[in-house]
Design a protein around this motif. Structure first.
Motif, PDB file in Angstrom:
ATOM      1  N   TYR A  78       0.835  -1.198   0.000  1.00 12.80           N
ATOM      2  CA  TYR A  78       0.000   0.000   0.000  1.00 12.80           C
ATOM      3  C   TYR A  78       0.868   1.246   0.000  1.00 12.80           C
ATOM      4  O   TYR A  78       1.973   1.236   0.537  1.00 12.80           O
ATOM      5  CB  TYR A  78      -0.862   0.063   1.269  1.00 12.80           C
ATOM      6  CG  TYR A  78      -1.845  -1.063   1.408  1.00 12.80           C
ATOM      7  CD1 TYR A  78      -3.150  -0.924   0.965  1.00 12.80           C
ATOM      8  CD2 TYR A  78      -1.475  -2.267   1.999  1.00 12.80           C
ATOM      9  CE1 TYR A  78      -4.065  -1.964   1.099  1.00 12.80           C
ATOM     10  CE2 TYR A  78      -2.377  -3.305   2.143  1.00 12.80           C
ATOM     11  CZ  TYR A  78      -3.670  -3.148   1.694  1.00 12.80           C
ATOM     12  OH  TYR A  78      -4.565  -4.174   1.831  1.00 12.80           O
ATOM     13  N   ASP A 123      -5.460   7.771   4.641  1.00 17.00           N
ATOM     14  CA  ASP A 123      -5.902   7.184   3.370  1.00 17.00           C
ATOM     15  C   ASP A 123      -4.837   6.238   2.838  1.00 17.00           C
ATOM     16  O   ASP A 123      -3.642   6.475   3.007  1.00 17.00           O
ATOM     17  CB  ASP A 123      -6.164   8.265   2.326  1.00 17.00           C
ATOM     18  CG  ASP A 123      -7.408   9.081   2.617  1.00 17.00           C
ATOM     19  OD1 ASP A 123      -8.233   8.626   3.441  1.00 17.00           O
ATOM     20  OD2 ASP A 123      -7.556  10.156   2.030  1.00 17.00           O
ATOM     21  N   SER A 124      -5.258   5.169   2.192  1.00 15.00           N
ATOM     22  CA  SER A 124      -4.294   4.236   1.609  1.00 15.00           C
ATOM     23  C   SER A 124      -4.811   3.723   0.276  1.00 15.00           C
ATOM     24  O   SER A 124      -6.002   3.738  -0.002  1.00 15.00           O
ATOM     25  CB  SER A 124      -4.036   3.068   2.565  1.00 15.00           C
ATOM     26  OG  SER A 124      -5.210   2.307   2.741  1.00 15.00           O
ATOM     27  N   LEU A 125      -3.873   3.279  -0.557  1.00 12.98           N
ATOM     28  CA  LEU A 125      -4.187   2.730  -1.868  1.00 12.98           C
ATOM     29  C   LEU A 125      -3.349   1.477  -2.061  1.00 12.98           C
ATOM     30  O   LEU A 125      -2.127   1.529  -1.959  1.00 12.98           O
ATOM     31  CB  LEU A 125      -3.860   3.748  -2.967  1.00 12.98           C
ATOM     32  CG  LEU A 125      -4.082   3.291  -4.407  1.00 12.98           C
ATOM     33  CD1 LEU A 125      -5.573   3.104  -4.679  1.00 12.98           C
ATOM     34  CD2 LEU A 125      -3.483   4.293  -5.376  1.00 12.98           C
ATOM     35  N   VAL A 157      -1.407  -1.011  -4.119  1.00 13.40           N
ATOM     36  CA  VAL A 157      -0.787  -0.873  -5.428  1.00 13.40           C
ATOM     37  C   VAL A 157      -0.233  -2.180  -5.974  1.00 13.40           C
ATOM     38  O   VAL A 157      -0.020  -2.306  -7.181  1.00 13.40           O
ATOM     39  CB  VAL A 157       0.322   0.199  -5.419  1.00 13.40           C
ATOM     40  CG1 VAL A 157      -0.269   1.575  -5.188  1.00 13.40           C
ATOM     41  CG2 VAL A 157       1.400  -0.108  -4.405  1.00 13.40           C
ATOM     42  N   VAL A 181      -2.615  -1.624  -9.762  1.00 15.37           N
ATOM     43  CA  VAL A 181      -3.363  -0.374  -9.801  1.00 15.37           C
ATOM     44  C   VAL A 181      -3.171   0.272 -11.169  1.00 15.37           C
ATOM     45  O   VAL A 181      -2.084   0.268 -11.735  1.00 15.37           O
ATOM     46  CB  VAL A 181      -2.946   0.586  -8.653  1.00 15.37           C
ATOM     47  CG1 VAL A 181      -1.517   1.042  -8.804  1.00 15.37           C
ATOM     48  CG2 VAL A 181      -3.876   1.775  -8.559  1.00 15.37           C
ATOM     49  N   VAL A 222      -5.668   5.818 -11.892  1.00 13.00           N
ATOM     50  CA  VAL A 222      -6.119   5.780 -10.492  1.00 13.00           C
ATOM     51  C   VAL A 222      -4.990   6.250  -9.579  1.00 13.00           C
ATOM     52  O   VAL A 222      -5.192   7.064  -8.678  1.00 13.00           O
ATOM     53  CB  VAL A 222      -6.585   4.361 -10.099  1.00 13.00           C
ATOM     54  CG1 VAL A 222      -6.849   4.258  -8.602  1.00 13.00           C
ATOM     55  CG2 VAL A 222      -7.819   3.976 -10.895  1.00 13.00           C
ATOM     56  N   LEU A 223      -3.785   5.753  -9.822  1.00 12.91           N
ATOM     57  CA  LEU A 223      -2.634   6.142  -9.007  1.00 12.91           C
ATOM     58  C   LEU A 223      -2.356   7.635  -9.133  1.00 12.91           C
ATOM     59  O   LEU A 223      -2.167   8.327  -8.134  1.00 12.91           O
ATOM     60  CB  LEU A 223      -1.399   5.339  -9.408  1.00 12.91           C
ATOM     61  CG  LEU A 223      -0.119   5.673  -8.662  1.00 12.91           C
ATOM     62  CD1 LEU A 223      -0.270   5.413  -7.161  1.00 12.91           C
ATOM     63  CD2 LEU A 223       1.049   4.884  -9.224  1.00 12.91           C
ATOM     64  N   TRP A 262      -5.009   9.635  -7.268  1.00 13.09           N
ATOM     65  CA  TRP A 262      -4.847   9.500  -5.814  1.00 13.09           C
ATOM     66  C   TRP A 262      -3.660  10.329  -5.335  1.00 13.09           C
ATOM     67  O   TRP A 262      -3.750  11.034  -4.345  1.00 13.09           O
ATOM     68  CB  TRP A 262      -4.685   8.032  -5.446  1.00 13.09           C
ATOM     69  CG  TRP A 262      -4.780   7.773  -3.991  1.00 13.09           C
ATOM     70  CD1 TRP A 262      -5.918   7.637  -3.250  1.00 13.09           C
ATOM     71  CD2 TRP A 262      -3.698   7.615  -3.061  1.00 13.09           C
ATOM     72  NE1 TRP A 262      -5.613   7.401  -1.937  1.00 13.09           N
ATOM     73  CE2 TRP A 262      -4.260   7.385  -1.801  1.00 13.09           C
ATOM     74  CE3 TRP A 262      -2.320   7.652  -3.194  1.00 13.09           C
ATOM     75  CZ2 TRP A 262      -3.472   7.197  -0.676  1.00 13.09           C
ATOM     76  CZ3 TRP A 262      -1.538   7.456  -2.075  1.00 13.09           C
ATOM     77  CH2 TRP A 262      -2.120   7.240  -0.827  1.00 13.09           C
TER      78      TRP A 262
END
Length: 71
Positions: free
Chosen positions: A7, A15-17, A19, A31, A35-36, A39
């Motif tokens: 992440y 907040d986290s994504l 990847v 990802v 989107v990346l 974000w």
């Protein structure tokens, strides 16, 4: 089934994504670049922070795996 996930975490607001996923050997990117980018644009509020401005504050973005605490 993935053994671990990677992440990018904004330590300022939590907040986290996710990847990437690991299946035991290396990481598999998970990802979409749009989107990346969206974000990261939201997380990096000062563009100078991303492009080497000498007056920048330290980044609040870090990489974490699911085996680590996200914050």
């Amino acid at each position: 089934m993935a053994n671990n996930r990677l992440y990018i975490v904004d330590t300022e607001n939590g907040d986290s994504l996710m990847v990437a996923k690991s299946f035991g050997e290396g990481w598999d990117w998970r990802v979409d670049s749009d989107v990346l980018n969206n974000w990261l644009s939201f997380c990096i509020r000062d563009p100078g922070q991303a492009y080497g401005n000498t007056n920048k504050k330290p980044s609040n973005l870090v990489f974490r795996t699911e085996n680590e605490e996200l914050i």
